[in-house]
Enzyme design. Structure first.
Site, PDB file in Angstrom:
ATOM      1  N   GLU A   1      42.240  43.684  35.718  1.00  0.00           N
ATOM      2  CA  GLU A   1      40.811  44.040  35.728  1.00  0.00           C
ATOM      3  C   GLU A   1      40.527  45.350  36.456  1.00  0.00           C
ATOM      4  OE1 GLU A   1      38.841  39.600  35.743  1.00  0.00           O
ATOM      5  OE2 GLU A   1      39.551  40.362  37.660  1.00  0.00           O
TER       6      GLU A   1
HETATM    7  C1  TNX Z   1      39.924  36.543  36.759  1.00  0.00           C
HETATM    8  S1  TNX Z   1      42.629  36.364  36.192  1.00  0.00           S
HETATM    9  C2  TNX Z   1      40.581  37.183  37.790  1.00  0.00           C
HETATM   10  C3  TNX Z   1      40.247  36.849  39.169  1.00  0.00           C
HETATM   11  C4  TNX Z   1      39.163  35.827  39.269  1.00  0.00           C
HETATM   12  C5  TNX Z   1      39.373  34.769  38.206  1.00  0.00           C
HETATM   13  C6  TNX Z   1      38.399  33.646  38.275  1.00  0.00           C
HETATM   14  C7  TNX Z   1      42.762  37.588  36.984  1.00  0.00           C
HETATM   15  C8  TNX Z   1      44.045  38.202  36.945  1.00  0.00           C
HETATM   16  N1  TNX Z   1      41.665  38.002  37.630  1.00  0.00           N
HETATM   17  O1  TNX Z   1      39.885  38.029  39.870  1.00  0.00           O
HETATM   18  O2  TNX Z   1      39.201  35.250  40.533  1.00  0.00           O
HETATM   19  O3  TNX Z   1      39.276  35.379  36.937  1.00  0.00           O
HETATM   20  O4  TNX Z   1      38.700  32.655  37.351  1.00  0.00           O
END
Ligand code: TNX
Length: 529
Positions: free
Chosen positions: A341
């Site tokens: 992300e």
């Molecule tokens: C996505 S999955 C994220 C996290 C959040 C999570 C909550 C991922 C690699 N990053 O930053 O905590 O969703 O479900």
């Protein structure tokens, strides 16, 4: 008629153990015998043999491989697990007199296909023998043995009842080398005691890696000597979601956790998430931003807004210091650098960052591990990518696997333990959907992603993000019973995959959680015993 049968059962039981044990005040409760086929994760082979049941008694001894401190440790742990409920002394010895009922934990001369983590468990009237090539296999075998005893074995106080194990043989070894769970210490800190309690529970299902998400926008949870404010500010008062999750692991606490987990044959995998998810680090050290201005601390649950300054050499000094210190602290092979992300980092900057940072992990002797976005970088060829995507096609990951990248499967809509079970679940999120037990169980890590060859799959992991979680009871409610579903996908042969069988075995497991107060979710998909 009924009385005759009972008398006969008692007689048979009495004949199966030495005379001294017959006097034990144990025969009050009904003689439930757990079938060999009830174990979670399902073993490779289980062959019951009638008339060979073993009864644990006050004279039972635990004999461990002479000369092996590691086998002795497994024996001590088994004794500590069985003493409270049985009230038996269960001495742990390198040799045992033949006449005494014995649980033997022996190394070597085991079947080669058992590998490093497999074991053979044999039960007959005179004793139980667990044989393995390595201590990890003995440990796995003892976890199976605990499940073969009546569920009251998990009682913290003495229960007067017969402790009988069904006769027969189990031969068992894992499908995948990597079977993981993850805790998110950044959104809410979890104390070392809570983490240890989680290690205890997950290792019962033969999970062998615990990934700790140690830094994110809302908090930084590990002491780094060269950048001390990361922990003292980033883990200080007011950090975490809603400002309600402060705390960090000192180096001493982290080392202690590693030792504790290692004794349960669990390897710690530390993660520092970057180049996104770095707001807490930038609050502590404004020079990690491009304009040198500290951003406000964040206690909300937004994602994707922070980025390290890709063009700044300060960034790489910081990253290298952190990787060096973390690698020196961590005996396990993996160092997770996040990479997910990074919406505030341009694609070109992301590639620049990974080209410099992925090799740094190798420089300090570790295998780089990151969320599946790292597959975009050609530098990820020797790395492990953690697949959290909800799609079943991902050409970028497939192309990386062709270059050598290995994959740990954690599809968010199957394996994320922070997803709600249903709309009424009081904790958790739902962006990847609702995940009931069957949804968590009914998929195959080896075939889940189109065109991703089974040979690229290192294993599975069940991440548990902590935006909505506070304490151990919250962790337990989200993890159990879905964690055992993911554990079975990681350990058991694909040919044994069967929802009805798993559901029945899980229903039988419930009383074990009850008896030592685990706050599990009573899924309506399961008929709980
Ligand atoms: C996505 S999955 C994220 C996290 C959040 C999570 C909550 C991922 C690699 N990053 O930053 O905590 O969703 O479900």
């Amino acid at each position: 008629m009924a009385r005759l049968a009972v008398t006969r059962t008692l007689l048979v039981a009495a004949l199966a153990v030495p005379a001294a044990t017959v006097a034990a005040p144990a025969a009050a409760a009904p003689a439930t015998i757990v079938p060999l086929t009830s174990v979670i994760p399902a073993p490779v082979e289980a062959h019951p043999i009638a008339g060979r049941d073993f009864r644990l008694g006050p004279l039972t001894v635990i004999r461990t491989q002479p000369g092996s401190a590691a086998a002795r440790t497994v024996g001590d742990q088994l004794a500590r697990a069985l003493r409270p409920a049985t009230g038996y002394p269960l001495p742990v010895l390198p040799v045992a007199p033949r006449v005494l009922p014995t649980i033997s934990l022996l190394l070597g001369a085991a079947d080669a296909r058992l590998g490093d983590e497999g074991y053979r468990l044999g039960v007959d009237r005179t004793g139980i023998t667990i044989r393995a090539n390595q201590p990890a296999g003995l440990f796995a075998g003892t976890q199976t043995l605990r499940q073969l005893l009546p569920h009251e074995i998990d009682s913290p106080t003495t229960v007067r009842r017969p402790w009988t194990v069904a006769g027969g043989v189990i031969v068992d070894h894992p499908r995948f080398a990597y079977r993981g769970a993850m805790l998110d210490l950044a959104r809410h800190f979890h104390t070392p005691d809570e983490i240890k309690a989680y290690v205890d529970e997950i290792s019962r299902f033969k999970i062998n890696h615990l990934h700790l998400h140690l830094a994110d926008d809302q908090g930084w949870r590990i002491q780094i000597d060269s950048w001390p404010r990361l922990a003292t500010v980033g883990g200080g008062p007011g950090t975490g979601v809603d400002g309600a999750g402060p705390g960090y692991l000192t180096k001493a606490a982290y080392r202690d956790l590693i030792r504790y987990a290692a004794t349960r044959h669990v390897t710690i995998v530390p993660e520092i998430d970057m180049p996104g998810h770095v707001n807490a680090a930038q609050v502590a050290y404004p020079e990690l931003t491009c304009d040198g201005v500290a951003p406000p601390p964040r206690t909300d649950t937004e994602v994707g807004y922070s980025s390290l300054c890709i063009g700044s050499e300060t960034t790489y000094r910081f990253v290298e210091d952190v990787i060096r210190e973390l690698a020196a602290l961590t005996p396990g092979p993996y160092l997770h650098i996040g990479g997910d992300e990074a919406h505030a980092t341009t694609d070109a900057d992301y590639l620049t960052f990974q080209r410099r940072v992925l090799p740094l992990v190798a420089k300090y002797g570790k295998t780089a591990y990151g969320w599946n976005e790292i597959a975009k970088s050609p530098a990820s060829a020797n790395a492990v990518a953690q697949y959290w995507d909800t799609a079943t096609t991902n050409p970028t990951v497939v192309a990386a696997a062709a270059r050598g990248t290995k994959v740990v499967m954690s599809p968010a809509n199957r394996a994320y333990l922070d997803m709600k079970y249903n709309p009424g679940t009081p904790l958790g999120l739902s962006w990847a959907g609702y995940i009931e037990v069957r949804t968590a169980y009914d998929w195959d890590p080896a075939t889940h992603v189109k065109n991703l060859p089974a040979s690229a799959i290192l294993g599975v992991e069940a991440p548990l993000w902590s935006e909505t979680l506070r304490d151990l009871a919250d962790i337990e409610f989200m993890a159990f019973p879905r964690l055992p579903a993911i554990a079975e996908l990681g350990w058991s042969p694909a040919s044994s995959h069967n929802w009805a069988s798993f559901a029945a075995r899980l229903g039988g497991y419930g009383p074990r959680w009850d008896v030592h107060d685990i706050n599990f979710y009573r899924s309506p998909q399961i008929s709980w015993d």
